[in-house]
Design a protein around this motif. Structure first.
Motif, PDB file in Angstrom:
ATOM      1  N   VAL A  33      15.434   8.174  -5.243  1.00  0.00           N
ATOM      2  CA  VAL A  33      15.842   9.575  -5.212  1.00  0.00           C
ATOM      3  C   VAL A  33      14.693  10.401  -5.772  1.00  0.00           C
ATOM      4  CG1 VAL A  33      17.556  11.227  -6.020  1.00  0.00           C
ATOM      5  CG2 VAL A  33      18.231   8.875  -5.546  1.00  0.00           C
ATOM      6  N   ARG A  34      14.317  11.430  -5.043  1.00  0.00           N
ATOM      7  CA  ARG A  34      13.253  12.299  -5.511  1.00  0.00           C
ATOM      8  C   ARG A  34      13.860  13.498  -6.190  1.00  0.00           C
ATOM      9  NH1 ARG A  34       8.159  12.893  -1.983  1.00  0.00           N
ATOM     10  NH2 ARG A  34       7.410  13.455  -3.994  1.00  0.00           N
ATOM     11  N   PRO A  35      13.311  14.071  -7.183  1.00  0.00           N
ATOM     12  CA  PRO A  35      12.028  13.733  -7.771  1.00  0.00           C
ATOM     13  C   PRO A  35      12.129  12.483  -8.645  1.00  0.00           C
ATOM     14  CG  PRO A  35      12.957  15.538  -8.997  1.00  0.00           C
ATOM     15  CD  PRO A  35      13.896  15.236  -7.855  1.00  0.00           C
ATOM     16  N   SER A  36      11.154  11.640  -8.503  1.00  0.00           N
ATOM     17  CA  SER A  36      11.078  10.412  -9.281  1.00  0.00           C
ATOM     18  C   SER A  36       9.636  10.248  -9.737  1.00  0.00           C
ATOM     19  CB  SER A  36      11.500   9.216  -8.430  1.00  0.00           C
ATOM     20  OG  SER A  36      11.150   8.017  -9.066  1.00  0.00           O
ATOM     21  N   ASN A  37       9.446  10.069 -11.019  1.00  0.00           N
ATOM     22  CA  ASN A  37       8.082   9.913 -11.536  1.00  0.00           C
ATOM     23  C   ASN A  37       7.409   8.698 -10.921  1.00  0.00           C
ATOM     24  OD1 ASN A  37       8.317  12.144 -13.163  1.00  0.00           O
ATOM     25  ND2 ASN A  37       8.961  10.984 -14.958  1.00  0.00           N
ATOM     26  N   TYR A  38       8.145   7.619 -10.756  1.00  0.00           N
ATOM     27  CA  TYR A  38       7.553   6.399 -10.197  1.00  0.00           C
ATOM     28  C   TYR A  38       7.139   6.607  -8.744  1.00  0.00           C
ATOM     29  CZ  TYR A  38       6.912   1.711  -8.488  1.00  0.00           C
ATOM     30  OH  TYR A  38       6.388   0.603  -7.898  1.00  0.00           O
ATOM     31  N   VAL A  39       8.014   7.193  -7.951  1.00  0.00           N
ATOM     32  CA  VAL A  39       7.704   7.408  -6.532  1.00  0.00           C
ATOM     33  C   VAL A  39       6.530   8.366  -6.391  1.00  0.00           C
ATOM     34  CG1 VAL A  39       8.575   8.323  -4.350  1.00  0.00           C
ATOM     35  CG2 VAL A  39      10.052   6.904  -5.784  1.00  0.00           C
ATOM     36  N   ASP A  40       6.529   9.443  -7.158  1.00  0.00           N
ATOM     37  CA  ASP A  40       5.421  10.400  -7.091  1.00  0.00           C
ATOM     38  C   ASP A  40       4.102   9.753  -7.493  1.00  0.00           C
ATOM     39  OD1 ASP A  40       7.122  12.361  -6.225  1.00  0.00           O
ATOM     40  OD2 ASP A  40       7.453  13.175  -8.237  1.00  0.00           O
ATOM     41  N   PHE A  41       4.101   8.942  -8.553  1.00  0.00           N
ATOM     42  CA  PHE A  41       2.894   8.253  -8.977  1.00  0.00           C
ATOM     43  C   PHE A  41       2.432   7.279  -7.902  1.00  0.00           C
ATOM     44  CE2 PHE A  41       0.899   4.513 -10.829  1.00  0.00           C
ATOM     45  CZ  PHE A  41      -0.206   5.092 -11.438  1.00  0.00           C
ATOM     46  N   PHE A  42       3.357   6.521  -7.345  1.00  0.00           N
ATOM     47  CA  PHE A  42       3.022   5.536  -6.310  1.00  0.00           C
ATOM     48  C   PHE A  42       2.404   6.218  -5.096  1.00  0.00           C
ATOM     49  CE2 PHE A  42       3.973   3.027  -2.551  1.00  0.00           C
ATOM     50  CZ  PHE A  42       3.533   1.775  -2.938  1.00  0.00           C
ATOM     51  N   LEU A  43       3.009   7.303  -4.645  1.00  0.00           N
ATOM     52  CA  LEU A  43       2.486   8.008  -3.478  1.00  0.00           C
ATOM     53  C   LEU A  43       1.124   8.624  -3.741  1.00  0.00           C
ATOM     54  CD1 LEU A  43       5.747   9.698  -2.157  1.00  0.00           C
ATOM     55  CD2 LEU A  43       4.561   7.721  -1.209  1.00  0.00           C
ATOM     56  N   ASP A  44       0.941   9.181  -4.930  1.00  0.00           N
ATOM     57  CA  ASP A  44      -0.363   9.745  -5.274  1.00  0.00           C
ATOM     58  C   ASP A  44      -1.432   8.659  -5.377  1.00  0.00           C
ATOM     59  OD1 ASP A  44       0.609  12.317  -5.321  1.00  0.00           O
ATOM     60  OD2 ASP A  44       0.939  12.335  -7.499  1.00  0.00           O
ATOM     61  N   TYR A  45      -1.089   7.545  -5.990  1.00  0.00           N
ATOM     62  CA  TYR A  45      -2.049   6.461  -6.202  1.00  0.00           C
ATOM     63  C   TYR A  45      -2.482   5.825  -4.881  1.00  0.00           C
ATOM     64  CZ  TYR A  45      -4.144   2.309  -8.284  1.00  0.00           C
ATOM     65  OH  TYR A  45      -5.016   1.321  -8.651  1.00  0.00           O
ATOM     66  N   HIS A  46      -1.556   5.689  -3.937  1.00  0.00           N
ATOM     67  CA  HIS A  46      -1.839   5.012  -2.673  1.00  0.00           C
ATOM     68  C   HIS A  46      -2.009   5.978  -1.506  1.00  0.00           C
ATOM     69  CE1 HIS A  46      -1.208   1.035  -4.338  1.00  0.00           C
ATOM     70  NE2 HIS A  46      -0.120   1.474  -4.917  1.00  0.00           N
ATOM     71  N   GLN A  47      -2.314   7.221  -1.793  1.00  0.00           N
ATOM     72  CA  GLN A  47      -2.396   8.242  -0.760  1.00  0.00           C
ATOM     73  C   GLN A  47      -3.432   7.907   0.311  1.00  0.00           C
ATOM     74  OE1 GLN A  47      -3.335  12.117  -2.273  1.00  0.00           O
ATOM     75  NE2 GLN A  47      -2.621  13.145  -0.447  1.00  0.00           N
ATOM     76  N   GLN A  48      -4.600   7.429  -0.070  1.00  0.00           N
ATOM     77  CA  GLN A  48      -5.641   7.097   0.897  1.00  0.00           C
ATOM     78  C   GLN A  48      -5.207   5.941   1.805  1.00  0.00           C
ATOM     79  OE1 GLN A  48      -8.405   8.790   1.541  1.00  0.00           O
ATOM     80  NE2 GLN A  48      -7.720  10.271   0.012  1.00  0.00           N
ATOM     81  N   ASP A  49      -4.560   4.916   1.228  1.00  0.00           N
ATOM     82  CA  ASP A  49      -4.084   3.791   2.024  1.00  0.00           C
ATOM     83  C   ASP A  49      -2.973   4.216   2.981  1.00  0.00           C
ATOM     84  OD1 ASP A  49      -5.838   1.970   0.897  1.00  0.00           O
ATOM     85  OD2 ASP A  49      -4.438   1.479  -0.729  1.00  0.00           O
ATOM     86  N   ILE A  50      -2.127   5.111   2.534  1.00  0.00           N
ATOM     87  CA  ILE A  50      -1.029   5.590   3.405  1.00  0.00           C
ATOM     88  C   ILE A  50      -1.603   6.375   4.568  1.00  0.00           C
ATOM     89  CG2 ILE A  50       0.958   7.146   3.479  1.00  0.00           C
ATOM     90  CD1 ILE A  50       1.510   6.329   0.540  1.00  0.00           C
ATOM     91  N   LYS A  51      -2.616   7.199   4.314  1.00  0.00           N
ATOM     92  CA  LYS A  51      -3.233   7.974   5.384  1.00  0.00           C
ATOM     93  C   LYS A  51      -3.936   7.063   6.387  1.00  0.00           C
ATOM     94  CE  LYS A  51      -4.004  12.304   2.945  1.00  0.00           C
ATOM     95  NZ  LYS A  51      -5.017  13.214   2.408  1.00  0.00           N
ATOM     96  N   HIS A  52      -4.503   5.976   5.887  1.00  0.00           N
ATOM     97  CA  HIS A  52      -5.236   5.042   6.741  1.00  0.00           C
ATOM     98  C   HIS A  52      -4.269   4.370   7.689  1.00  0.00           C
ATOM     99  CE1 HIS A  52      -7.248   1.360   8.004  1.00  0.00           C
ATOM    100  NE2 HIS A  52      -8.373   2.018   7.780  1.00  0.00           N
TER     101      HIS A  52
END
Length: 52
Positions: A33-52
């Motif tokens: 469920v958003r907002p979630s600190n874990y989900v936001d951190f995960f998405l920010d950390y792996h943003q380049q891999d997700i875009k790839h």
């Protein structure tokens, strides 16, 4: 010495192949469920891999 090293290498290859071939991958879906600190951190950390 070469015979002993060859035996050890073949034994390692045998057990590694058994380990790799007998694995089962299991995935589960986790509802987040958003907002979630874990989900936001995960998405920010792996943003380049997700875009790839």
């Amino acid at each position: 010495m070469a015979l002993l090293n060859g035996f050890i290498a073949l034994t390692n290859i045998f057990f590694l192949s058994r380990l790799l071939l007998n694995t089962q991958r299991q995935f589960s879906i986790l509802k987040a469920v958003r907002p979630s600190n874990y989900v936001d951190f995960f998405l920010d950390y792996h943003q380049q891999d997700i875009k790839h």
